[in-house]
Design an enzyme around this catalytic site. Structure first.
Site, PDB file in Angstrom:
ATOM      1  N   CYS A  10       0.804  -1.135  -0.032  1.00  0.00           N
ATOM      2  CA  CYS A  10       0.039  -0.066   0.092  1.00  0.00           C
ATOM      3  C   CYS A  10       0.825   1.184   0.007  1.00  0.00           C
ATOM      4  O   CYS A  10       2.040   1.217   0.338  1.00  0.00           O
ATOM      5  CB  CYS A  10      -0.850  -0.039   1.024  1.00  0.00           C
ATOM      6  SG  CYS A  10      -2.194   1.106   1.206  1.00  0.00           S
ATOM      7  N   ASP A 132      -6.298  -3.164  11.502  1.00  0.00           N
ATOM      8  CA  ASP A 132      -5.019  -2.345  11.861  1.00  0.00           C
ATOM      9  C   ASP A 132      -4.757  -2.114  13.205  1.00  0.00           C
ATOM     10  O   ASP A 132      -5.517  -1.990  14.051  1.00  0.00           O
ATOM     11  CB  ASP A 132      -5.221  -0.864  10.857  1.00  0.00           C
ATOM     12  CG  ASP A 132      -3.708  -0.364  10.712  1.00  0.00           C
ATOM     13  OD1 ASP A 132      -2.845  -0.669  10.874  1.00  0.00           O
ATOM     14  OD2 ASP A 132      -4.107   0.760  10.174  1.00  0.00           O
TER      15      ASP A 132
HETATM   16  O1  LIG Z   1      -0.397   5.372   4.531  1.00  0.00           O
HETATM   17  C1  LIG Z   1      -1.072   6.385   5.302  1.00  0.00           C
HETATM   18  O2  LIG Z   1      -0.466   7.383   5.319  1.00  0.00           O
HETATM   19  C2  LIG Z   1      -2.381   6.006   5.557  1.00  0.00           C
HETATM   20  C3  LIG Z   1      -3.223   7.393   5.912  1.00  0.00           C
HETATM   21  C4  LIG Z   1      -4.298   7.169   6.456  1.00  0.00           C
HETATM   22  C5  LIG Z   1      -5.114   6.014   6.730  1.00  0.00           C
HETATM   23  C6  LIG Z   1      -4.052   4.855   6.318  1.00  0.00           C
HETATM   24  C7  LIG Z   1      -2.865   4.764   5.886  1.00  0.00           C
HETATM   25  N1  LIG Z   1      -2.285   3.779   5.637  1.00  0.00           N
HETATM   26  C8  LIG Z   1      -2.520   2.552   5.724  1.00  0.00           C
HETATM   27  O3  LIG Z   1      -2.587   1.927   7.282  1.00  0.00           O
HETATM   28  C9  LIG Z   1      -2.177   0.350   6.946  1.00  0.00           C
HETATM   29  C10 LIG Z   1      -1.020  -0.036   7.885  1.00  0.00           C
HETATM   30  O4  LIG Z   1       0.107   0.749   7.306  1.00  0.00           O
HETATM   31  P1  LIG Z   1       1.400   0.339   8.333  1.00  0.00           P
HETATM   32  O5  LIG Z   1       2.132  -0.734   7.315  1.00  0.00           O
HETATM   33  O6  LIG Z   1       1.460   0.375   9.327  1.00  0.00           O
HETATM   34  O7  LIG Z   1       2.394   1.807   7.742  1.00  0.00           O
HETATM   35  C11 LIG Z   1      -2.158   0.110   5.539  1.00  0.00           C
HETATM   36  O8  LIG Z   1      -3.205  -0.046   4.762  1.00  0.00           O
HETATM   37  C12 LIG Z   1      -1.828   1.538   5.003  1.00  0.00           C
HETATM   38  O9  LIG Z   1      -1.731   1.801   3.555  1.00  0.00           O
END
Ligand SMILES: O=C(O)c1ccccc1N[C@@H]1O[C@H](COP(=O)(O)O)[C@@H](O)[C@H]1O
Length: 216
Positions: A10, A132
């Site tokens: 992502c 998450d």
């Molecule tokens: O990536 C971002 O900035 C974000 C902003 C707002 C909501 C979600 C976001 N990211 C997503 O969160 C999960 C976990 O991320 P991480 O691997 O802990 O960094 C994932 O789906 C990101 O795309």
């Protein structure tokens, strides 16, 4: 033999990194359309990224509490999924699914057993659940912070829930996460394959996918 683990990378912002993720074996890619994110891409950029992904890998656009015009604008670009990563209620998720006509992945923050119990409210309105880490109270965005959560909380989850695991996954901990949680719809990563917020790294993407697939 076990089913291969689904891996979603992502926060991709460029065609070069999109190609790298696909070549490394990603099953899904995510594009963030949220101004406060270091991974934000504009509607114009989204159009190019979704077109380049089509037929090669599933695409997913991450939105945070979008209004109807934003949903319509994104849905018109034809992503496979919209990921809702804000405080959307079950009623709002249902309305967005009807408006968009795409599959919906609803992200839910997990920090307690109560949060796990709250997942049930979304099962009829979302096609997939993304579990998450709950962000700290002072966080400026609801995800993408590289924070893990206590995976043992998911021991209380109904085994039929169609979920993907995210939150602070990295090439180093993804195998343990998969063996511990056994997420039926795989794993999702953003920060863990970056060298700085918003700066993806090909070698980290390759290592993450390799380790996730081997653990499956
Ligand atoms: O990536 C971002 O900035 C974000 C902003 C707002 C909501 C979600 C976001 N990211 C997503 O969160 C999960 C976990 O991320 P991480 O691997 O802990 O960094 C994932 O789906 C990101 O795309």
């Amino acid at each position: 033999m076990a089913d291969p683990v689904i891996v979603k990378i992502c926060g991709i912002k460029s065609l070069d990194l999109l190609d790298a993720a696909i070549e490394a074996g990603a099953d899904m890619v995510g594009f963030v359309h949220f101004m406060r994110s270091p991974r934000h891409v504009s509607i114009e950029e989204l159009g190019g990224l979704i077109s380049a992904a089509r037929g090669r890998v599933e695409s997913c656009v991450l939105l945070v509490n979008p209004d109807n015009s934003c949903v319509a604008e994104v849905a018109a670009l034809g992503p496979d999924w919209i990921q809702l990563h804000g405080p959307e209620t079950p009623h709002r998720v249902e309305a967005i699914r009807a408006e968009a006509g795409t599959q919906i992945m609803k992200a839910l923050p997990i920090g307690s057993a109560d949060d796990v119990a709250h997942v049930a409210a979304f099962l009829d309105v979302a096609d997939r659940i993304l579990l998450d880490a709950k962000p700290p109270k002072n966080a400026d965005r609801p995800g993408g912070l590289g924070e893990t959560f206590d995976w043992s909380l998911l021991g209380g989850l109904d085994p039929s829930v169609p979920f993907m695991l995210s939150g602070g996954l990295t090439p180093d901990n993804v195998a343990e996460a998969i063996r511990t949680v056994r997420p039926p719809f795989g794993v999702d990563v953003s920060s863990g394959v970056e060298t700085a917020p918003g700066v993806k790294n090909k070698k980290l993407i390759e290592a993450f996918i390799r380790n996730a697939k081997a653990a499956g």
